[in-house]
Write a protein that holds these residues in place. Structure first.
Motif, PDB file in Angstrom:
ATOM      1  N   PHE A 235     -40.891 -16.141  37.550  1.00 21.82           N
ATOM      2  CA  PHE A 235     -41.267 -15.863  36.265  1.00 21.82           C
ATOM      3  C   PHE A 235     -41.941 -14.543  36.219  1.00 21.82           C
ATOM      4  O   PHE A 235     -43.022 -14.434  36.923  1.00 21.82           O
ATOM      5  N   TRP A 236     -41.753 -13.572  35.605  1.00 20.85           N
ATOM      6  CA  TRP A 236     -42.562 -12.329  35.401  1.00 20.85           C
ATOM      7  C   TRP A 236     -43.040 -12.199  33.900  1.00 20.85           C
ATOM      8  O   TRP A 236     -42.223 -12.788  33.009  1.00 20.85           O
ATOM      9  N   ILE A 237     -44.222 -11.542  33.740  1.00 20.74           N
ATOM     10  CA  ILE A 237     -44.631 -11.355  32.393  1.00 20.74           C
ATOM     11  C   ILE A 237     -43.922 -10.111  31.836  1.00 20.74           C
ATOM     12  O   ILE A 237     -43.872  -9.030  32.420  1.00 20.74           O
ATOM     13  N   LYS A 238     -43.349 -10.380  30.576  1.00 20.37           N
ATOM     14  CA  LYS A 238     -42.606  -9.103  29.979  1.00 20.37           C
ATOM     15  C   LYS A 238     -43.331  -7.945  29.670  1.00 20.37           C
ATOM     16  O   LYS A 238     -42.726  -6.889  29.929  1.00 20.37           O
ATOM     17  N   GLU A 243     -44.305  -0.918  32.685  1.00 20.91           N
ATOM     18  CA  GLU A 243     -45.376   0.032  33.292  1.00 20.91           C
ATOM     19  C   GLU A 243     -45.734  -0.202  34.628  1.00 20.91           C
ATOM     20  O   GLU A 243     -45.780   0.521  35.294  1.00 20.91           O
ATOM     21  N   ARG A 244     -45.599  -1.575  35.093  1.00 20.93           N
ATOM     22  CA  ARG A 244     -45.943  -1.547  36.500  1.00 20.93           C
ATOM     23  C   ARG A 244     -44.863  -1.057  37.188  1.00 20.93           C
ATOM     24  O   ARG A 244     -44.938  -0.684  38.351  1.00 20.93           O
ATOM     25  N   PHE A 245     -43.590  -1.308  36.937  1.00 23.16           N
ATOM     26  CA  PHE A 245     -42.566  -0.993  37.629  1.00 23.16           C
ATOM     27  C   PHE A 245     -42.762   0.592  37.785  1.00 23.16           C
ATOM     28  O   PHE A 245     -42.314   0.860  38.816  1.00 23.16           O
ATOM     29  N   ALA A 246     -42.722   0.990  36.781  1.00 25.26           N
ATOM     30  CA  ALA A 246     -42.653   2.637  36.717  1.00 25.26           C
ATOM     31  C   ALA A 246     -43.872   3.242  37.722  1.00 25.26           C
ATOM     32  O   ALA A 246     -43.741   4.236  38.261  1.00 25.26           O
ATOM     33  N   ASN A 247     -45.056   2.188  37.710  1.00 27.17           N
ATOM     34  CA  ASN A 247     -45.930   2.874  38.550  1.00 27.17           C
ATOM     35  C   ASN A 247     -45.827   2.174  39.978  1.00 27.17           C
ATOM     36  O   ASN A 247     -47.191   2.325  40.761  1.00 27.17           O
ATOM     37  N   ASN A 248     -44.725   1.834  40.330  1.00 27.10           N
ATOM     38  CA  ASN A 248     -44.842   1.123  41.875  1.00 27.10           C
ATOM     39  C   ASN A 248     -45.773   0.047  41.818  1.00 27.10           C
ATOM     40  O   ASN A 248     -46.272  -0.235  43.252  1.00 27.10           O
TER      41      ASN A 248
END
Ligand SMILES: Nc1ncnc2c1ncn2[C@@H]1O[C@H](COP(=O)(O)OP(=O)(O)O)[C@@H](O)[C@H]1O
Ligand SMILES: [Mg+2]
Length: 322
Positions: A235-238, A243-248
């Motif tokens: 599970f990930w926090i939506k 934002e985290r994905f975009a910032n790697n």
């Protein structure tokens, strides 16, 4: 909300295993102790914590969280497929229809991620583009959403064994499952994943990947074991994902990945004796399990007093099982 102190107080008395000789010979999986006859399987979810297919230690309240969360999901998803749940006579116990297990676990993945060797991300960064018989495009980034969820089946290993990767073709040509039954498992797994994702999203979580087990009961395919728990799912926090994905950056996770990362920091990846969990880690993991339960079900977790062996036996008596 559960307190640190409640968790710390419970540590010496967690449920490691339970002997109920009246029910016959005890069987054990990594997390559950179980007893069965021809019809029923009495599944007692203990507080054992496993990862890397190793028992790492024990987490207070974890067994009750897993059991009650599975019960919630089985109820929510029974319109998709019949499941094994007959009753929940105790927070840690589920009475299930005893099935002939299907020897294939269905793992559904909505994102490309993971750290272990069975993860698709591991294969993908090592250059593979056909993984579990499924083709993946170039240019995927870690933790990216897949254009559609994929199924990566594995064998259901006997006790102590590691689950091995399979492809659809291998499963059918080896006769592990007939093509007709396998197609039904695929459709069901995808439908369960879709419904699970919707419910998680409402709770502010993302269902990233999960594992389903099936059995045959009176010749019919039904769902068994556990469902959409932090042991069987990521599970990930939506809120923070995009934002985290975009910032790697790694997503904020709400599952066992947190634990795997702690062990990785200690230099442990599953070989040999694991380092002992410290109190801080135990508290953090217990809180996460409880929090996932509360977020998903919308209910407050009922904290109880340990030890619980006697309570379990009393409840089995009340249910007419003992
Ligand atoms: N209703 C059922 N009928 C038959 N087998 C079941 C049923 N529910 C669960 N199981 C099996 O019982 C065991 C439960 O123990 P568990 O600790 O989850 O094992 P594992 O280490 O394989 O995860 C698993 O082998 C699971 O496949
Ligand atoms: Mg299991």
């Amino acid at each position: 909300m559960i307190t640190d102190l409640q968790i710390i107080d419970a540590i010496p008395q967690v449920l490691k295993t339970i002997d109920i000789p009246q029910l016959g010979a005890k069987q054990q999986g990594k997390v559950r102790d179980f007893y069965f006859d021809n019809n029923q399987r009495i599944l007692i979810t203990t507080d054992r914590q496993s990862a890397f297919d190793v028992i790492l230690g024990h987490i207070p309240y974890k067994g009750a969280v897993l059991n009650q969360l599975s019960a919630f999901w089985f109820e929510q998803c029974q319109d998709i497929i019949e499941n094994h749940m007959i009753s929940v006579p105790d927070a840690n116990v589920m009475i299930g229809k005893n099935c002939e297990g299907v020897p294939v676990e269905m793992i559904v993945r909505g994102y490309i991620t993971g750290s272990t060797k069975t993860s698709i991300w591991y294969s993908y960064i090592n250059g593979q583009r056909t993984i579990y018989g499924i083709d993946f495009p170039d240019g995927l980034k870690k933790n990216e959403k897949l254009s559609q969820p994929v199924i990566t089946p594995t064998t259901h290993a006997e006790q102590g064994g590691h689950d091995e990767r399979l492809t659809r073709e291998e499963i059918i040509s080896n006769g592990l499952v007939s093509e007709e039954l396998y197609s039904q498992m695929e459709q069901t797994a995808l439908a369960l994943f879709e419904k699970g994702s919707e419910i998680c999203e409402k709770a502010g979580l993302m269902l990233v990947d999960t594992k389903y087990e099936f059995g045959l009961y009176e010749g019919k395919l039904i769902q068994i074991d556990e469902m959409h728990t932090p042991d069987s799912s990521r599970f990930w926090i939506k809120d923070t994902y995009a934002e985290r994905f975009a910032n790697n950056e790694e997503p904020e996770n709400f599952d066992k990945e947190f634990l795997r990362l702690w062990y990785a920091q200690q230099g442990y990846t599953g070989m040999g004796n694991p380092p002992e969990m410290d109190q801080q880690l135990i508290v953090a993991v217990a809180k996460r399990y409880v929090e996932v339960y509360e977020k998903i079900t919308g209910k407050e977790f009922e904290v109880f007093q340990y030890p619980i062996e006697e309570r379990i036996k009393e409840n089995l008596k009340k249910a007419g099982i003992l």
